[in-house]
Design a protein around this motif. Structure first.
Motif, PDB file in Angstrom:
ATOM      1  N   GLN A  66      62.719  51.787  30.800  1.00  0.00           N
ATOM      2  CA  GLN A  66      63.128  51.942  31.792  1.00  0.00           C
ATOM      3  C   GLN A  66      62.018  52.278  32.942  1.00  0.00           C
ATOM      4  O   GLN A  66      62.521  51.837  34.386  1.00  0.00           O
ATOM      5  CB  GLN A  66      63.486  53.452  31.876  1.00  0.00           C
ATOM      6  N   VAL A  67      60.929  52.843  32.692  1.00  0.00           N
ATOM      7  CA  VAL A  67      59.821  52.403  33.649  1.00  0.00           C
ATOM      8  C   VAL A  67      59.345  51.250  34.089  1.00  0.00           C
ATOM      9  O   VAL A  67      59.583  50.813  35.446  1.00  0.00           O
ATOM     10  CB  VAL A  67      58.562  52.797  33.167  1.00  0.00           C
ATOM     11  N   ARG A  68      59.928  50.502  32.846  1.00  0.00           N
ATOM     12  CA  ARG A  68      59.645  48.711  33.864  1.00  0.00           C
ATOM     13  C   ARG A  68      60.484  47.918  34.460  1.00  0.00           C
ATOM     14  O   ARG A  68      59.950  47.444  35.413  1.00  0.00           O
ATOM     15  CB  ARG A  68      59.361  48.206  32.260  1.00  0.00           C
ATOM     16  N   GLY A  72      60.063  47.053  38.360  1.00  0.00           N
ATOM     17  CA  GLY A  72      60.380  45.944  38.531  1.00  0.00           C
ATOM     18  C   GLY A  72      61.711  46.024  40.205  1.00  0.00           C
ATOM     19  O   GLY A  72      61.352  45.171  40.706  1.00  0.00           O
ATOM     20  N   LEU A  73      62.410  46.601  39.857  1.00  0.00           N
ATOM     21  CA  LEU A  73      63.209  47.216  40.899  1.00  0.00           C
ATOM     22  C   LEU A  73      62.235  47.378  41.893  1.00  0.00           C
ATOM     23  O   LEU A  73      62.322  46.909  43.139  1.00  0.00           O
ATOM     24  CB  LEU A  73      64.259  48.071  41.262  1.00  0.00           C
ATOM     25  N   THR A  83      70.921  50.263  41.244  1.00  0.00           N
ATOM     26  CA  THR A  83      70.912  50.100  40.255  1.00  0.00           C
ATOM     27  C   THR A  83      70.205  51.355  39.908  1.00  0.00           C
ATOM     28  O   THR A  83      70.093  51.362  39.086  1.00  0.00           O
ATOM     29  CB  THR A  83      70.105  48.523  40.145  1.00  0.00           C
ATOM     30  N   ILE A  84      69.117  51.521  40.774  1.00  0.00           N
ATOM     31  CA  ILE A  84      68.031  52.542  40.153  1.00  0.00           C
ATOM     32  C   ILE A  84      69.528  54.389  40.215  1.00  0.00           C
ATOM     33  O   ILE A  84      69.235  54.835  39.388  1.00  0.00           O
ATOM     34  CB  ILE A  84      67.174  52.950  41.481  1.00  0.00           C
ATOM     35  N   ASP A  85      69.887  53.938  41.480  1.00  0.00           N
ATOM     36  CA  ASP A  85      71.344  55.307  41.305  1.00  0.00           C
ATOM     37  C   ASP A  85      71.558  55.426  39.907  1.00  0.00           C
ATOM     38  O   ASP A  85      71.613  56.106  39.112  1.00  0.00           O
ATOM     39  CB  ASP A  85      72.055  55.429  42.287  1.00  0.00           C
ATOM     40  N   ILE A  89      70.817  58.211  37.014  1.00  0.00           N
ATOM     41  CA  ILE A  89      72.203  58.851  36.590  1.00  0.00           C
ATOM     42  C   ILE A  89      72.676  59.316  34.998  1.00  0.00           C
ATOM     43  O   ILE A  89      72.782  60.284  34.370  1.00  0.00           O
ATOM     44  CB  ILE A  89      73.533  58.320  37.293  1.00  0.00           C
ATOM     45  N   GLU A  90      72.063  57.921  34.565  1.00  0.00           N
ATOM     46  CA  GLU A  90      72.617  57.858  33.326  1.00  0.00           C
ATOM     47  C   GLU A  90      71.148  58.201  32.788  1.00  0.00           C
ATOM     48  O   GLU A  90      71.716  59.481  31.531  1.00  0.00           O
ATOM     49  CB  GLU A  90      72.471  55.957  32.981  1.00  0.00           C
ATOM     50  N   HIS A  91      69.808  58.841  32.592  1.00  0.00           N
ATOM     51  CA  HIS A  91      69.107  59.655  32.187  1.00  0.00           C
ATOM     52  C   HIS A  91      69.256  60.315  32.256  1.00  0.00           C
ATOM     53  O   HIS A  91      69.344  61.618  31.171  1.00  0.00           O
ATOM     54  CB  HIS A  91      67.498  59.476  32.896  1.00  0.00           C
ATOM     55  N   LEU A  92      69.681  60.936  33.456  1.00  0.00           N
ATOM     56  CA  LEU A  92      69.955  62.311  33.175  1.00  0.00           C
ATOM     57  C   LEU A  92      71.231  63.118  32.592  1.00  0.00           C
ATOM     58  O   LEU A  92      71.357  64.509  32.140  1.00  0.00           O
ATOM     59  CB  LEU A  92      70.975  62.526  35.318  1.00  0.00           C
ATOM     60  N   ALA A  93      71.853  62.341  32.658  1.00  0.00           N
ATOM     61  CA  ALA A  93      73.139  62.839  31.902  1.00  0.00           C
ATOM     62  C   ALA A  93      72.809  62.874  30.452  1.00  0.00           C
ATOM     63  O   ALA A  93      72.886  63.615  29.319  1.00  0.00           O
ATOM     64  CB  ALA A  93      74.637  61.627  31.310  1.00  0.00           C
TER      65      ALA A  93
END
Length: 136
Positions: A66-68, A72-73, A83-85, A89-93
């Motif tokens: 995810q950091v990579r 990149g983004l 894409t970042i959002d 959001i997925e990580h927050l879930a």
């Protein structure tokens, strides 16, 4: 002339230990550093900024992949941030799922402690709660 830092100074400036910096280099999260004539690593201000970003995202629980992806983004300054959002959001879930799991675990352990009536280990109600019921 640009300011150059040794790996020790980079570690001090970012709060990341030297072995972790080397690991991040091998993992491709930070670029291989320039080398002095004596083959010592040297880093610049951009390396400090990037390493602080890596450290902060890791502190927030993001995986190396995810950091990579975030790095990149971040290099695509004109790109839409959707894409970042979505990643955050997925990580927050996932964080919310972990909190729910830990809350259930805490409740179960608190119930086990509350069941304790003292006595000997042979009569221990806490140990009984940890043992699977025969026949289940």
């Amino acid at each position: 002339m640009k300011t150059q830092f040794t790996i020790g100074k980079l570690a001090t400036a970012t709060g990341v230990n030297i072995e972790t910096i080397r690991y991040y280099e091998r993992a491709g999260l930070i670029a291989p550093p320039a080398r002095t004539d004596g083959n010592y690593r040297t880093y610049g201000e951009a390396d400090i900024t990037r390493l602080r970003f890596v450290k902060r995202t890791r502190d927030l629980g993001f995986t190396l992949e995810q950091v990579r992806a975030l790095l990149g983004l971040s290099d695509q300054r004109e790109r839409d941030c959707g894409t970042i959002d979505a990643m955050v959001i997925e990580h927050l879930a996932e964080v919310d799922r972990k909190i729910a799991d830990l809350t259930a675990l805490r409740r179960e352990l608190a119930d086990a402690v509350a069941s304790c009536e003292g006595g000997t280990v042979a009569e221990c109600r806490i140990l009984e709660t940890f043992s699977p019921t025969v026949g289940s």
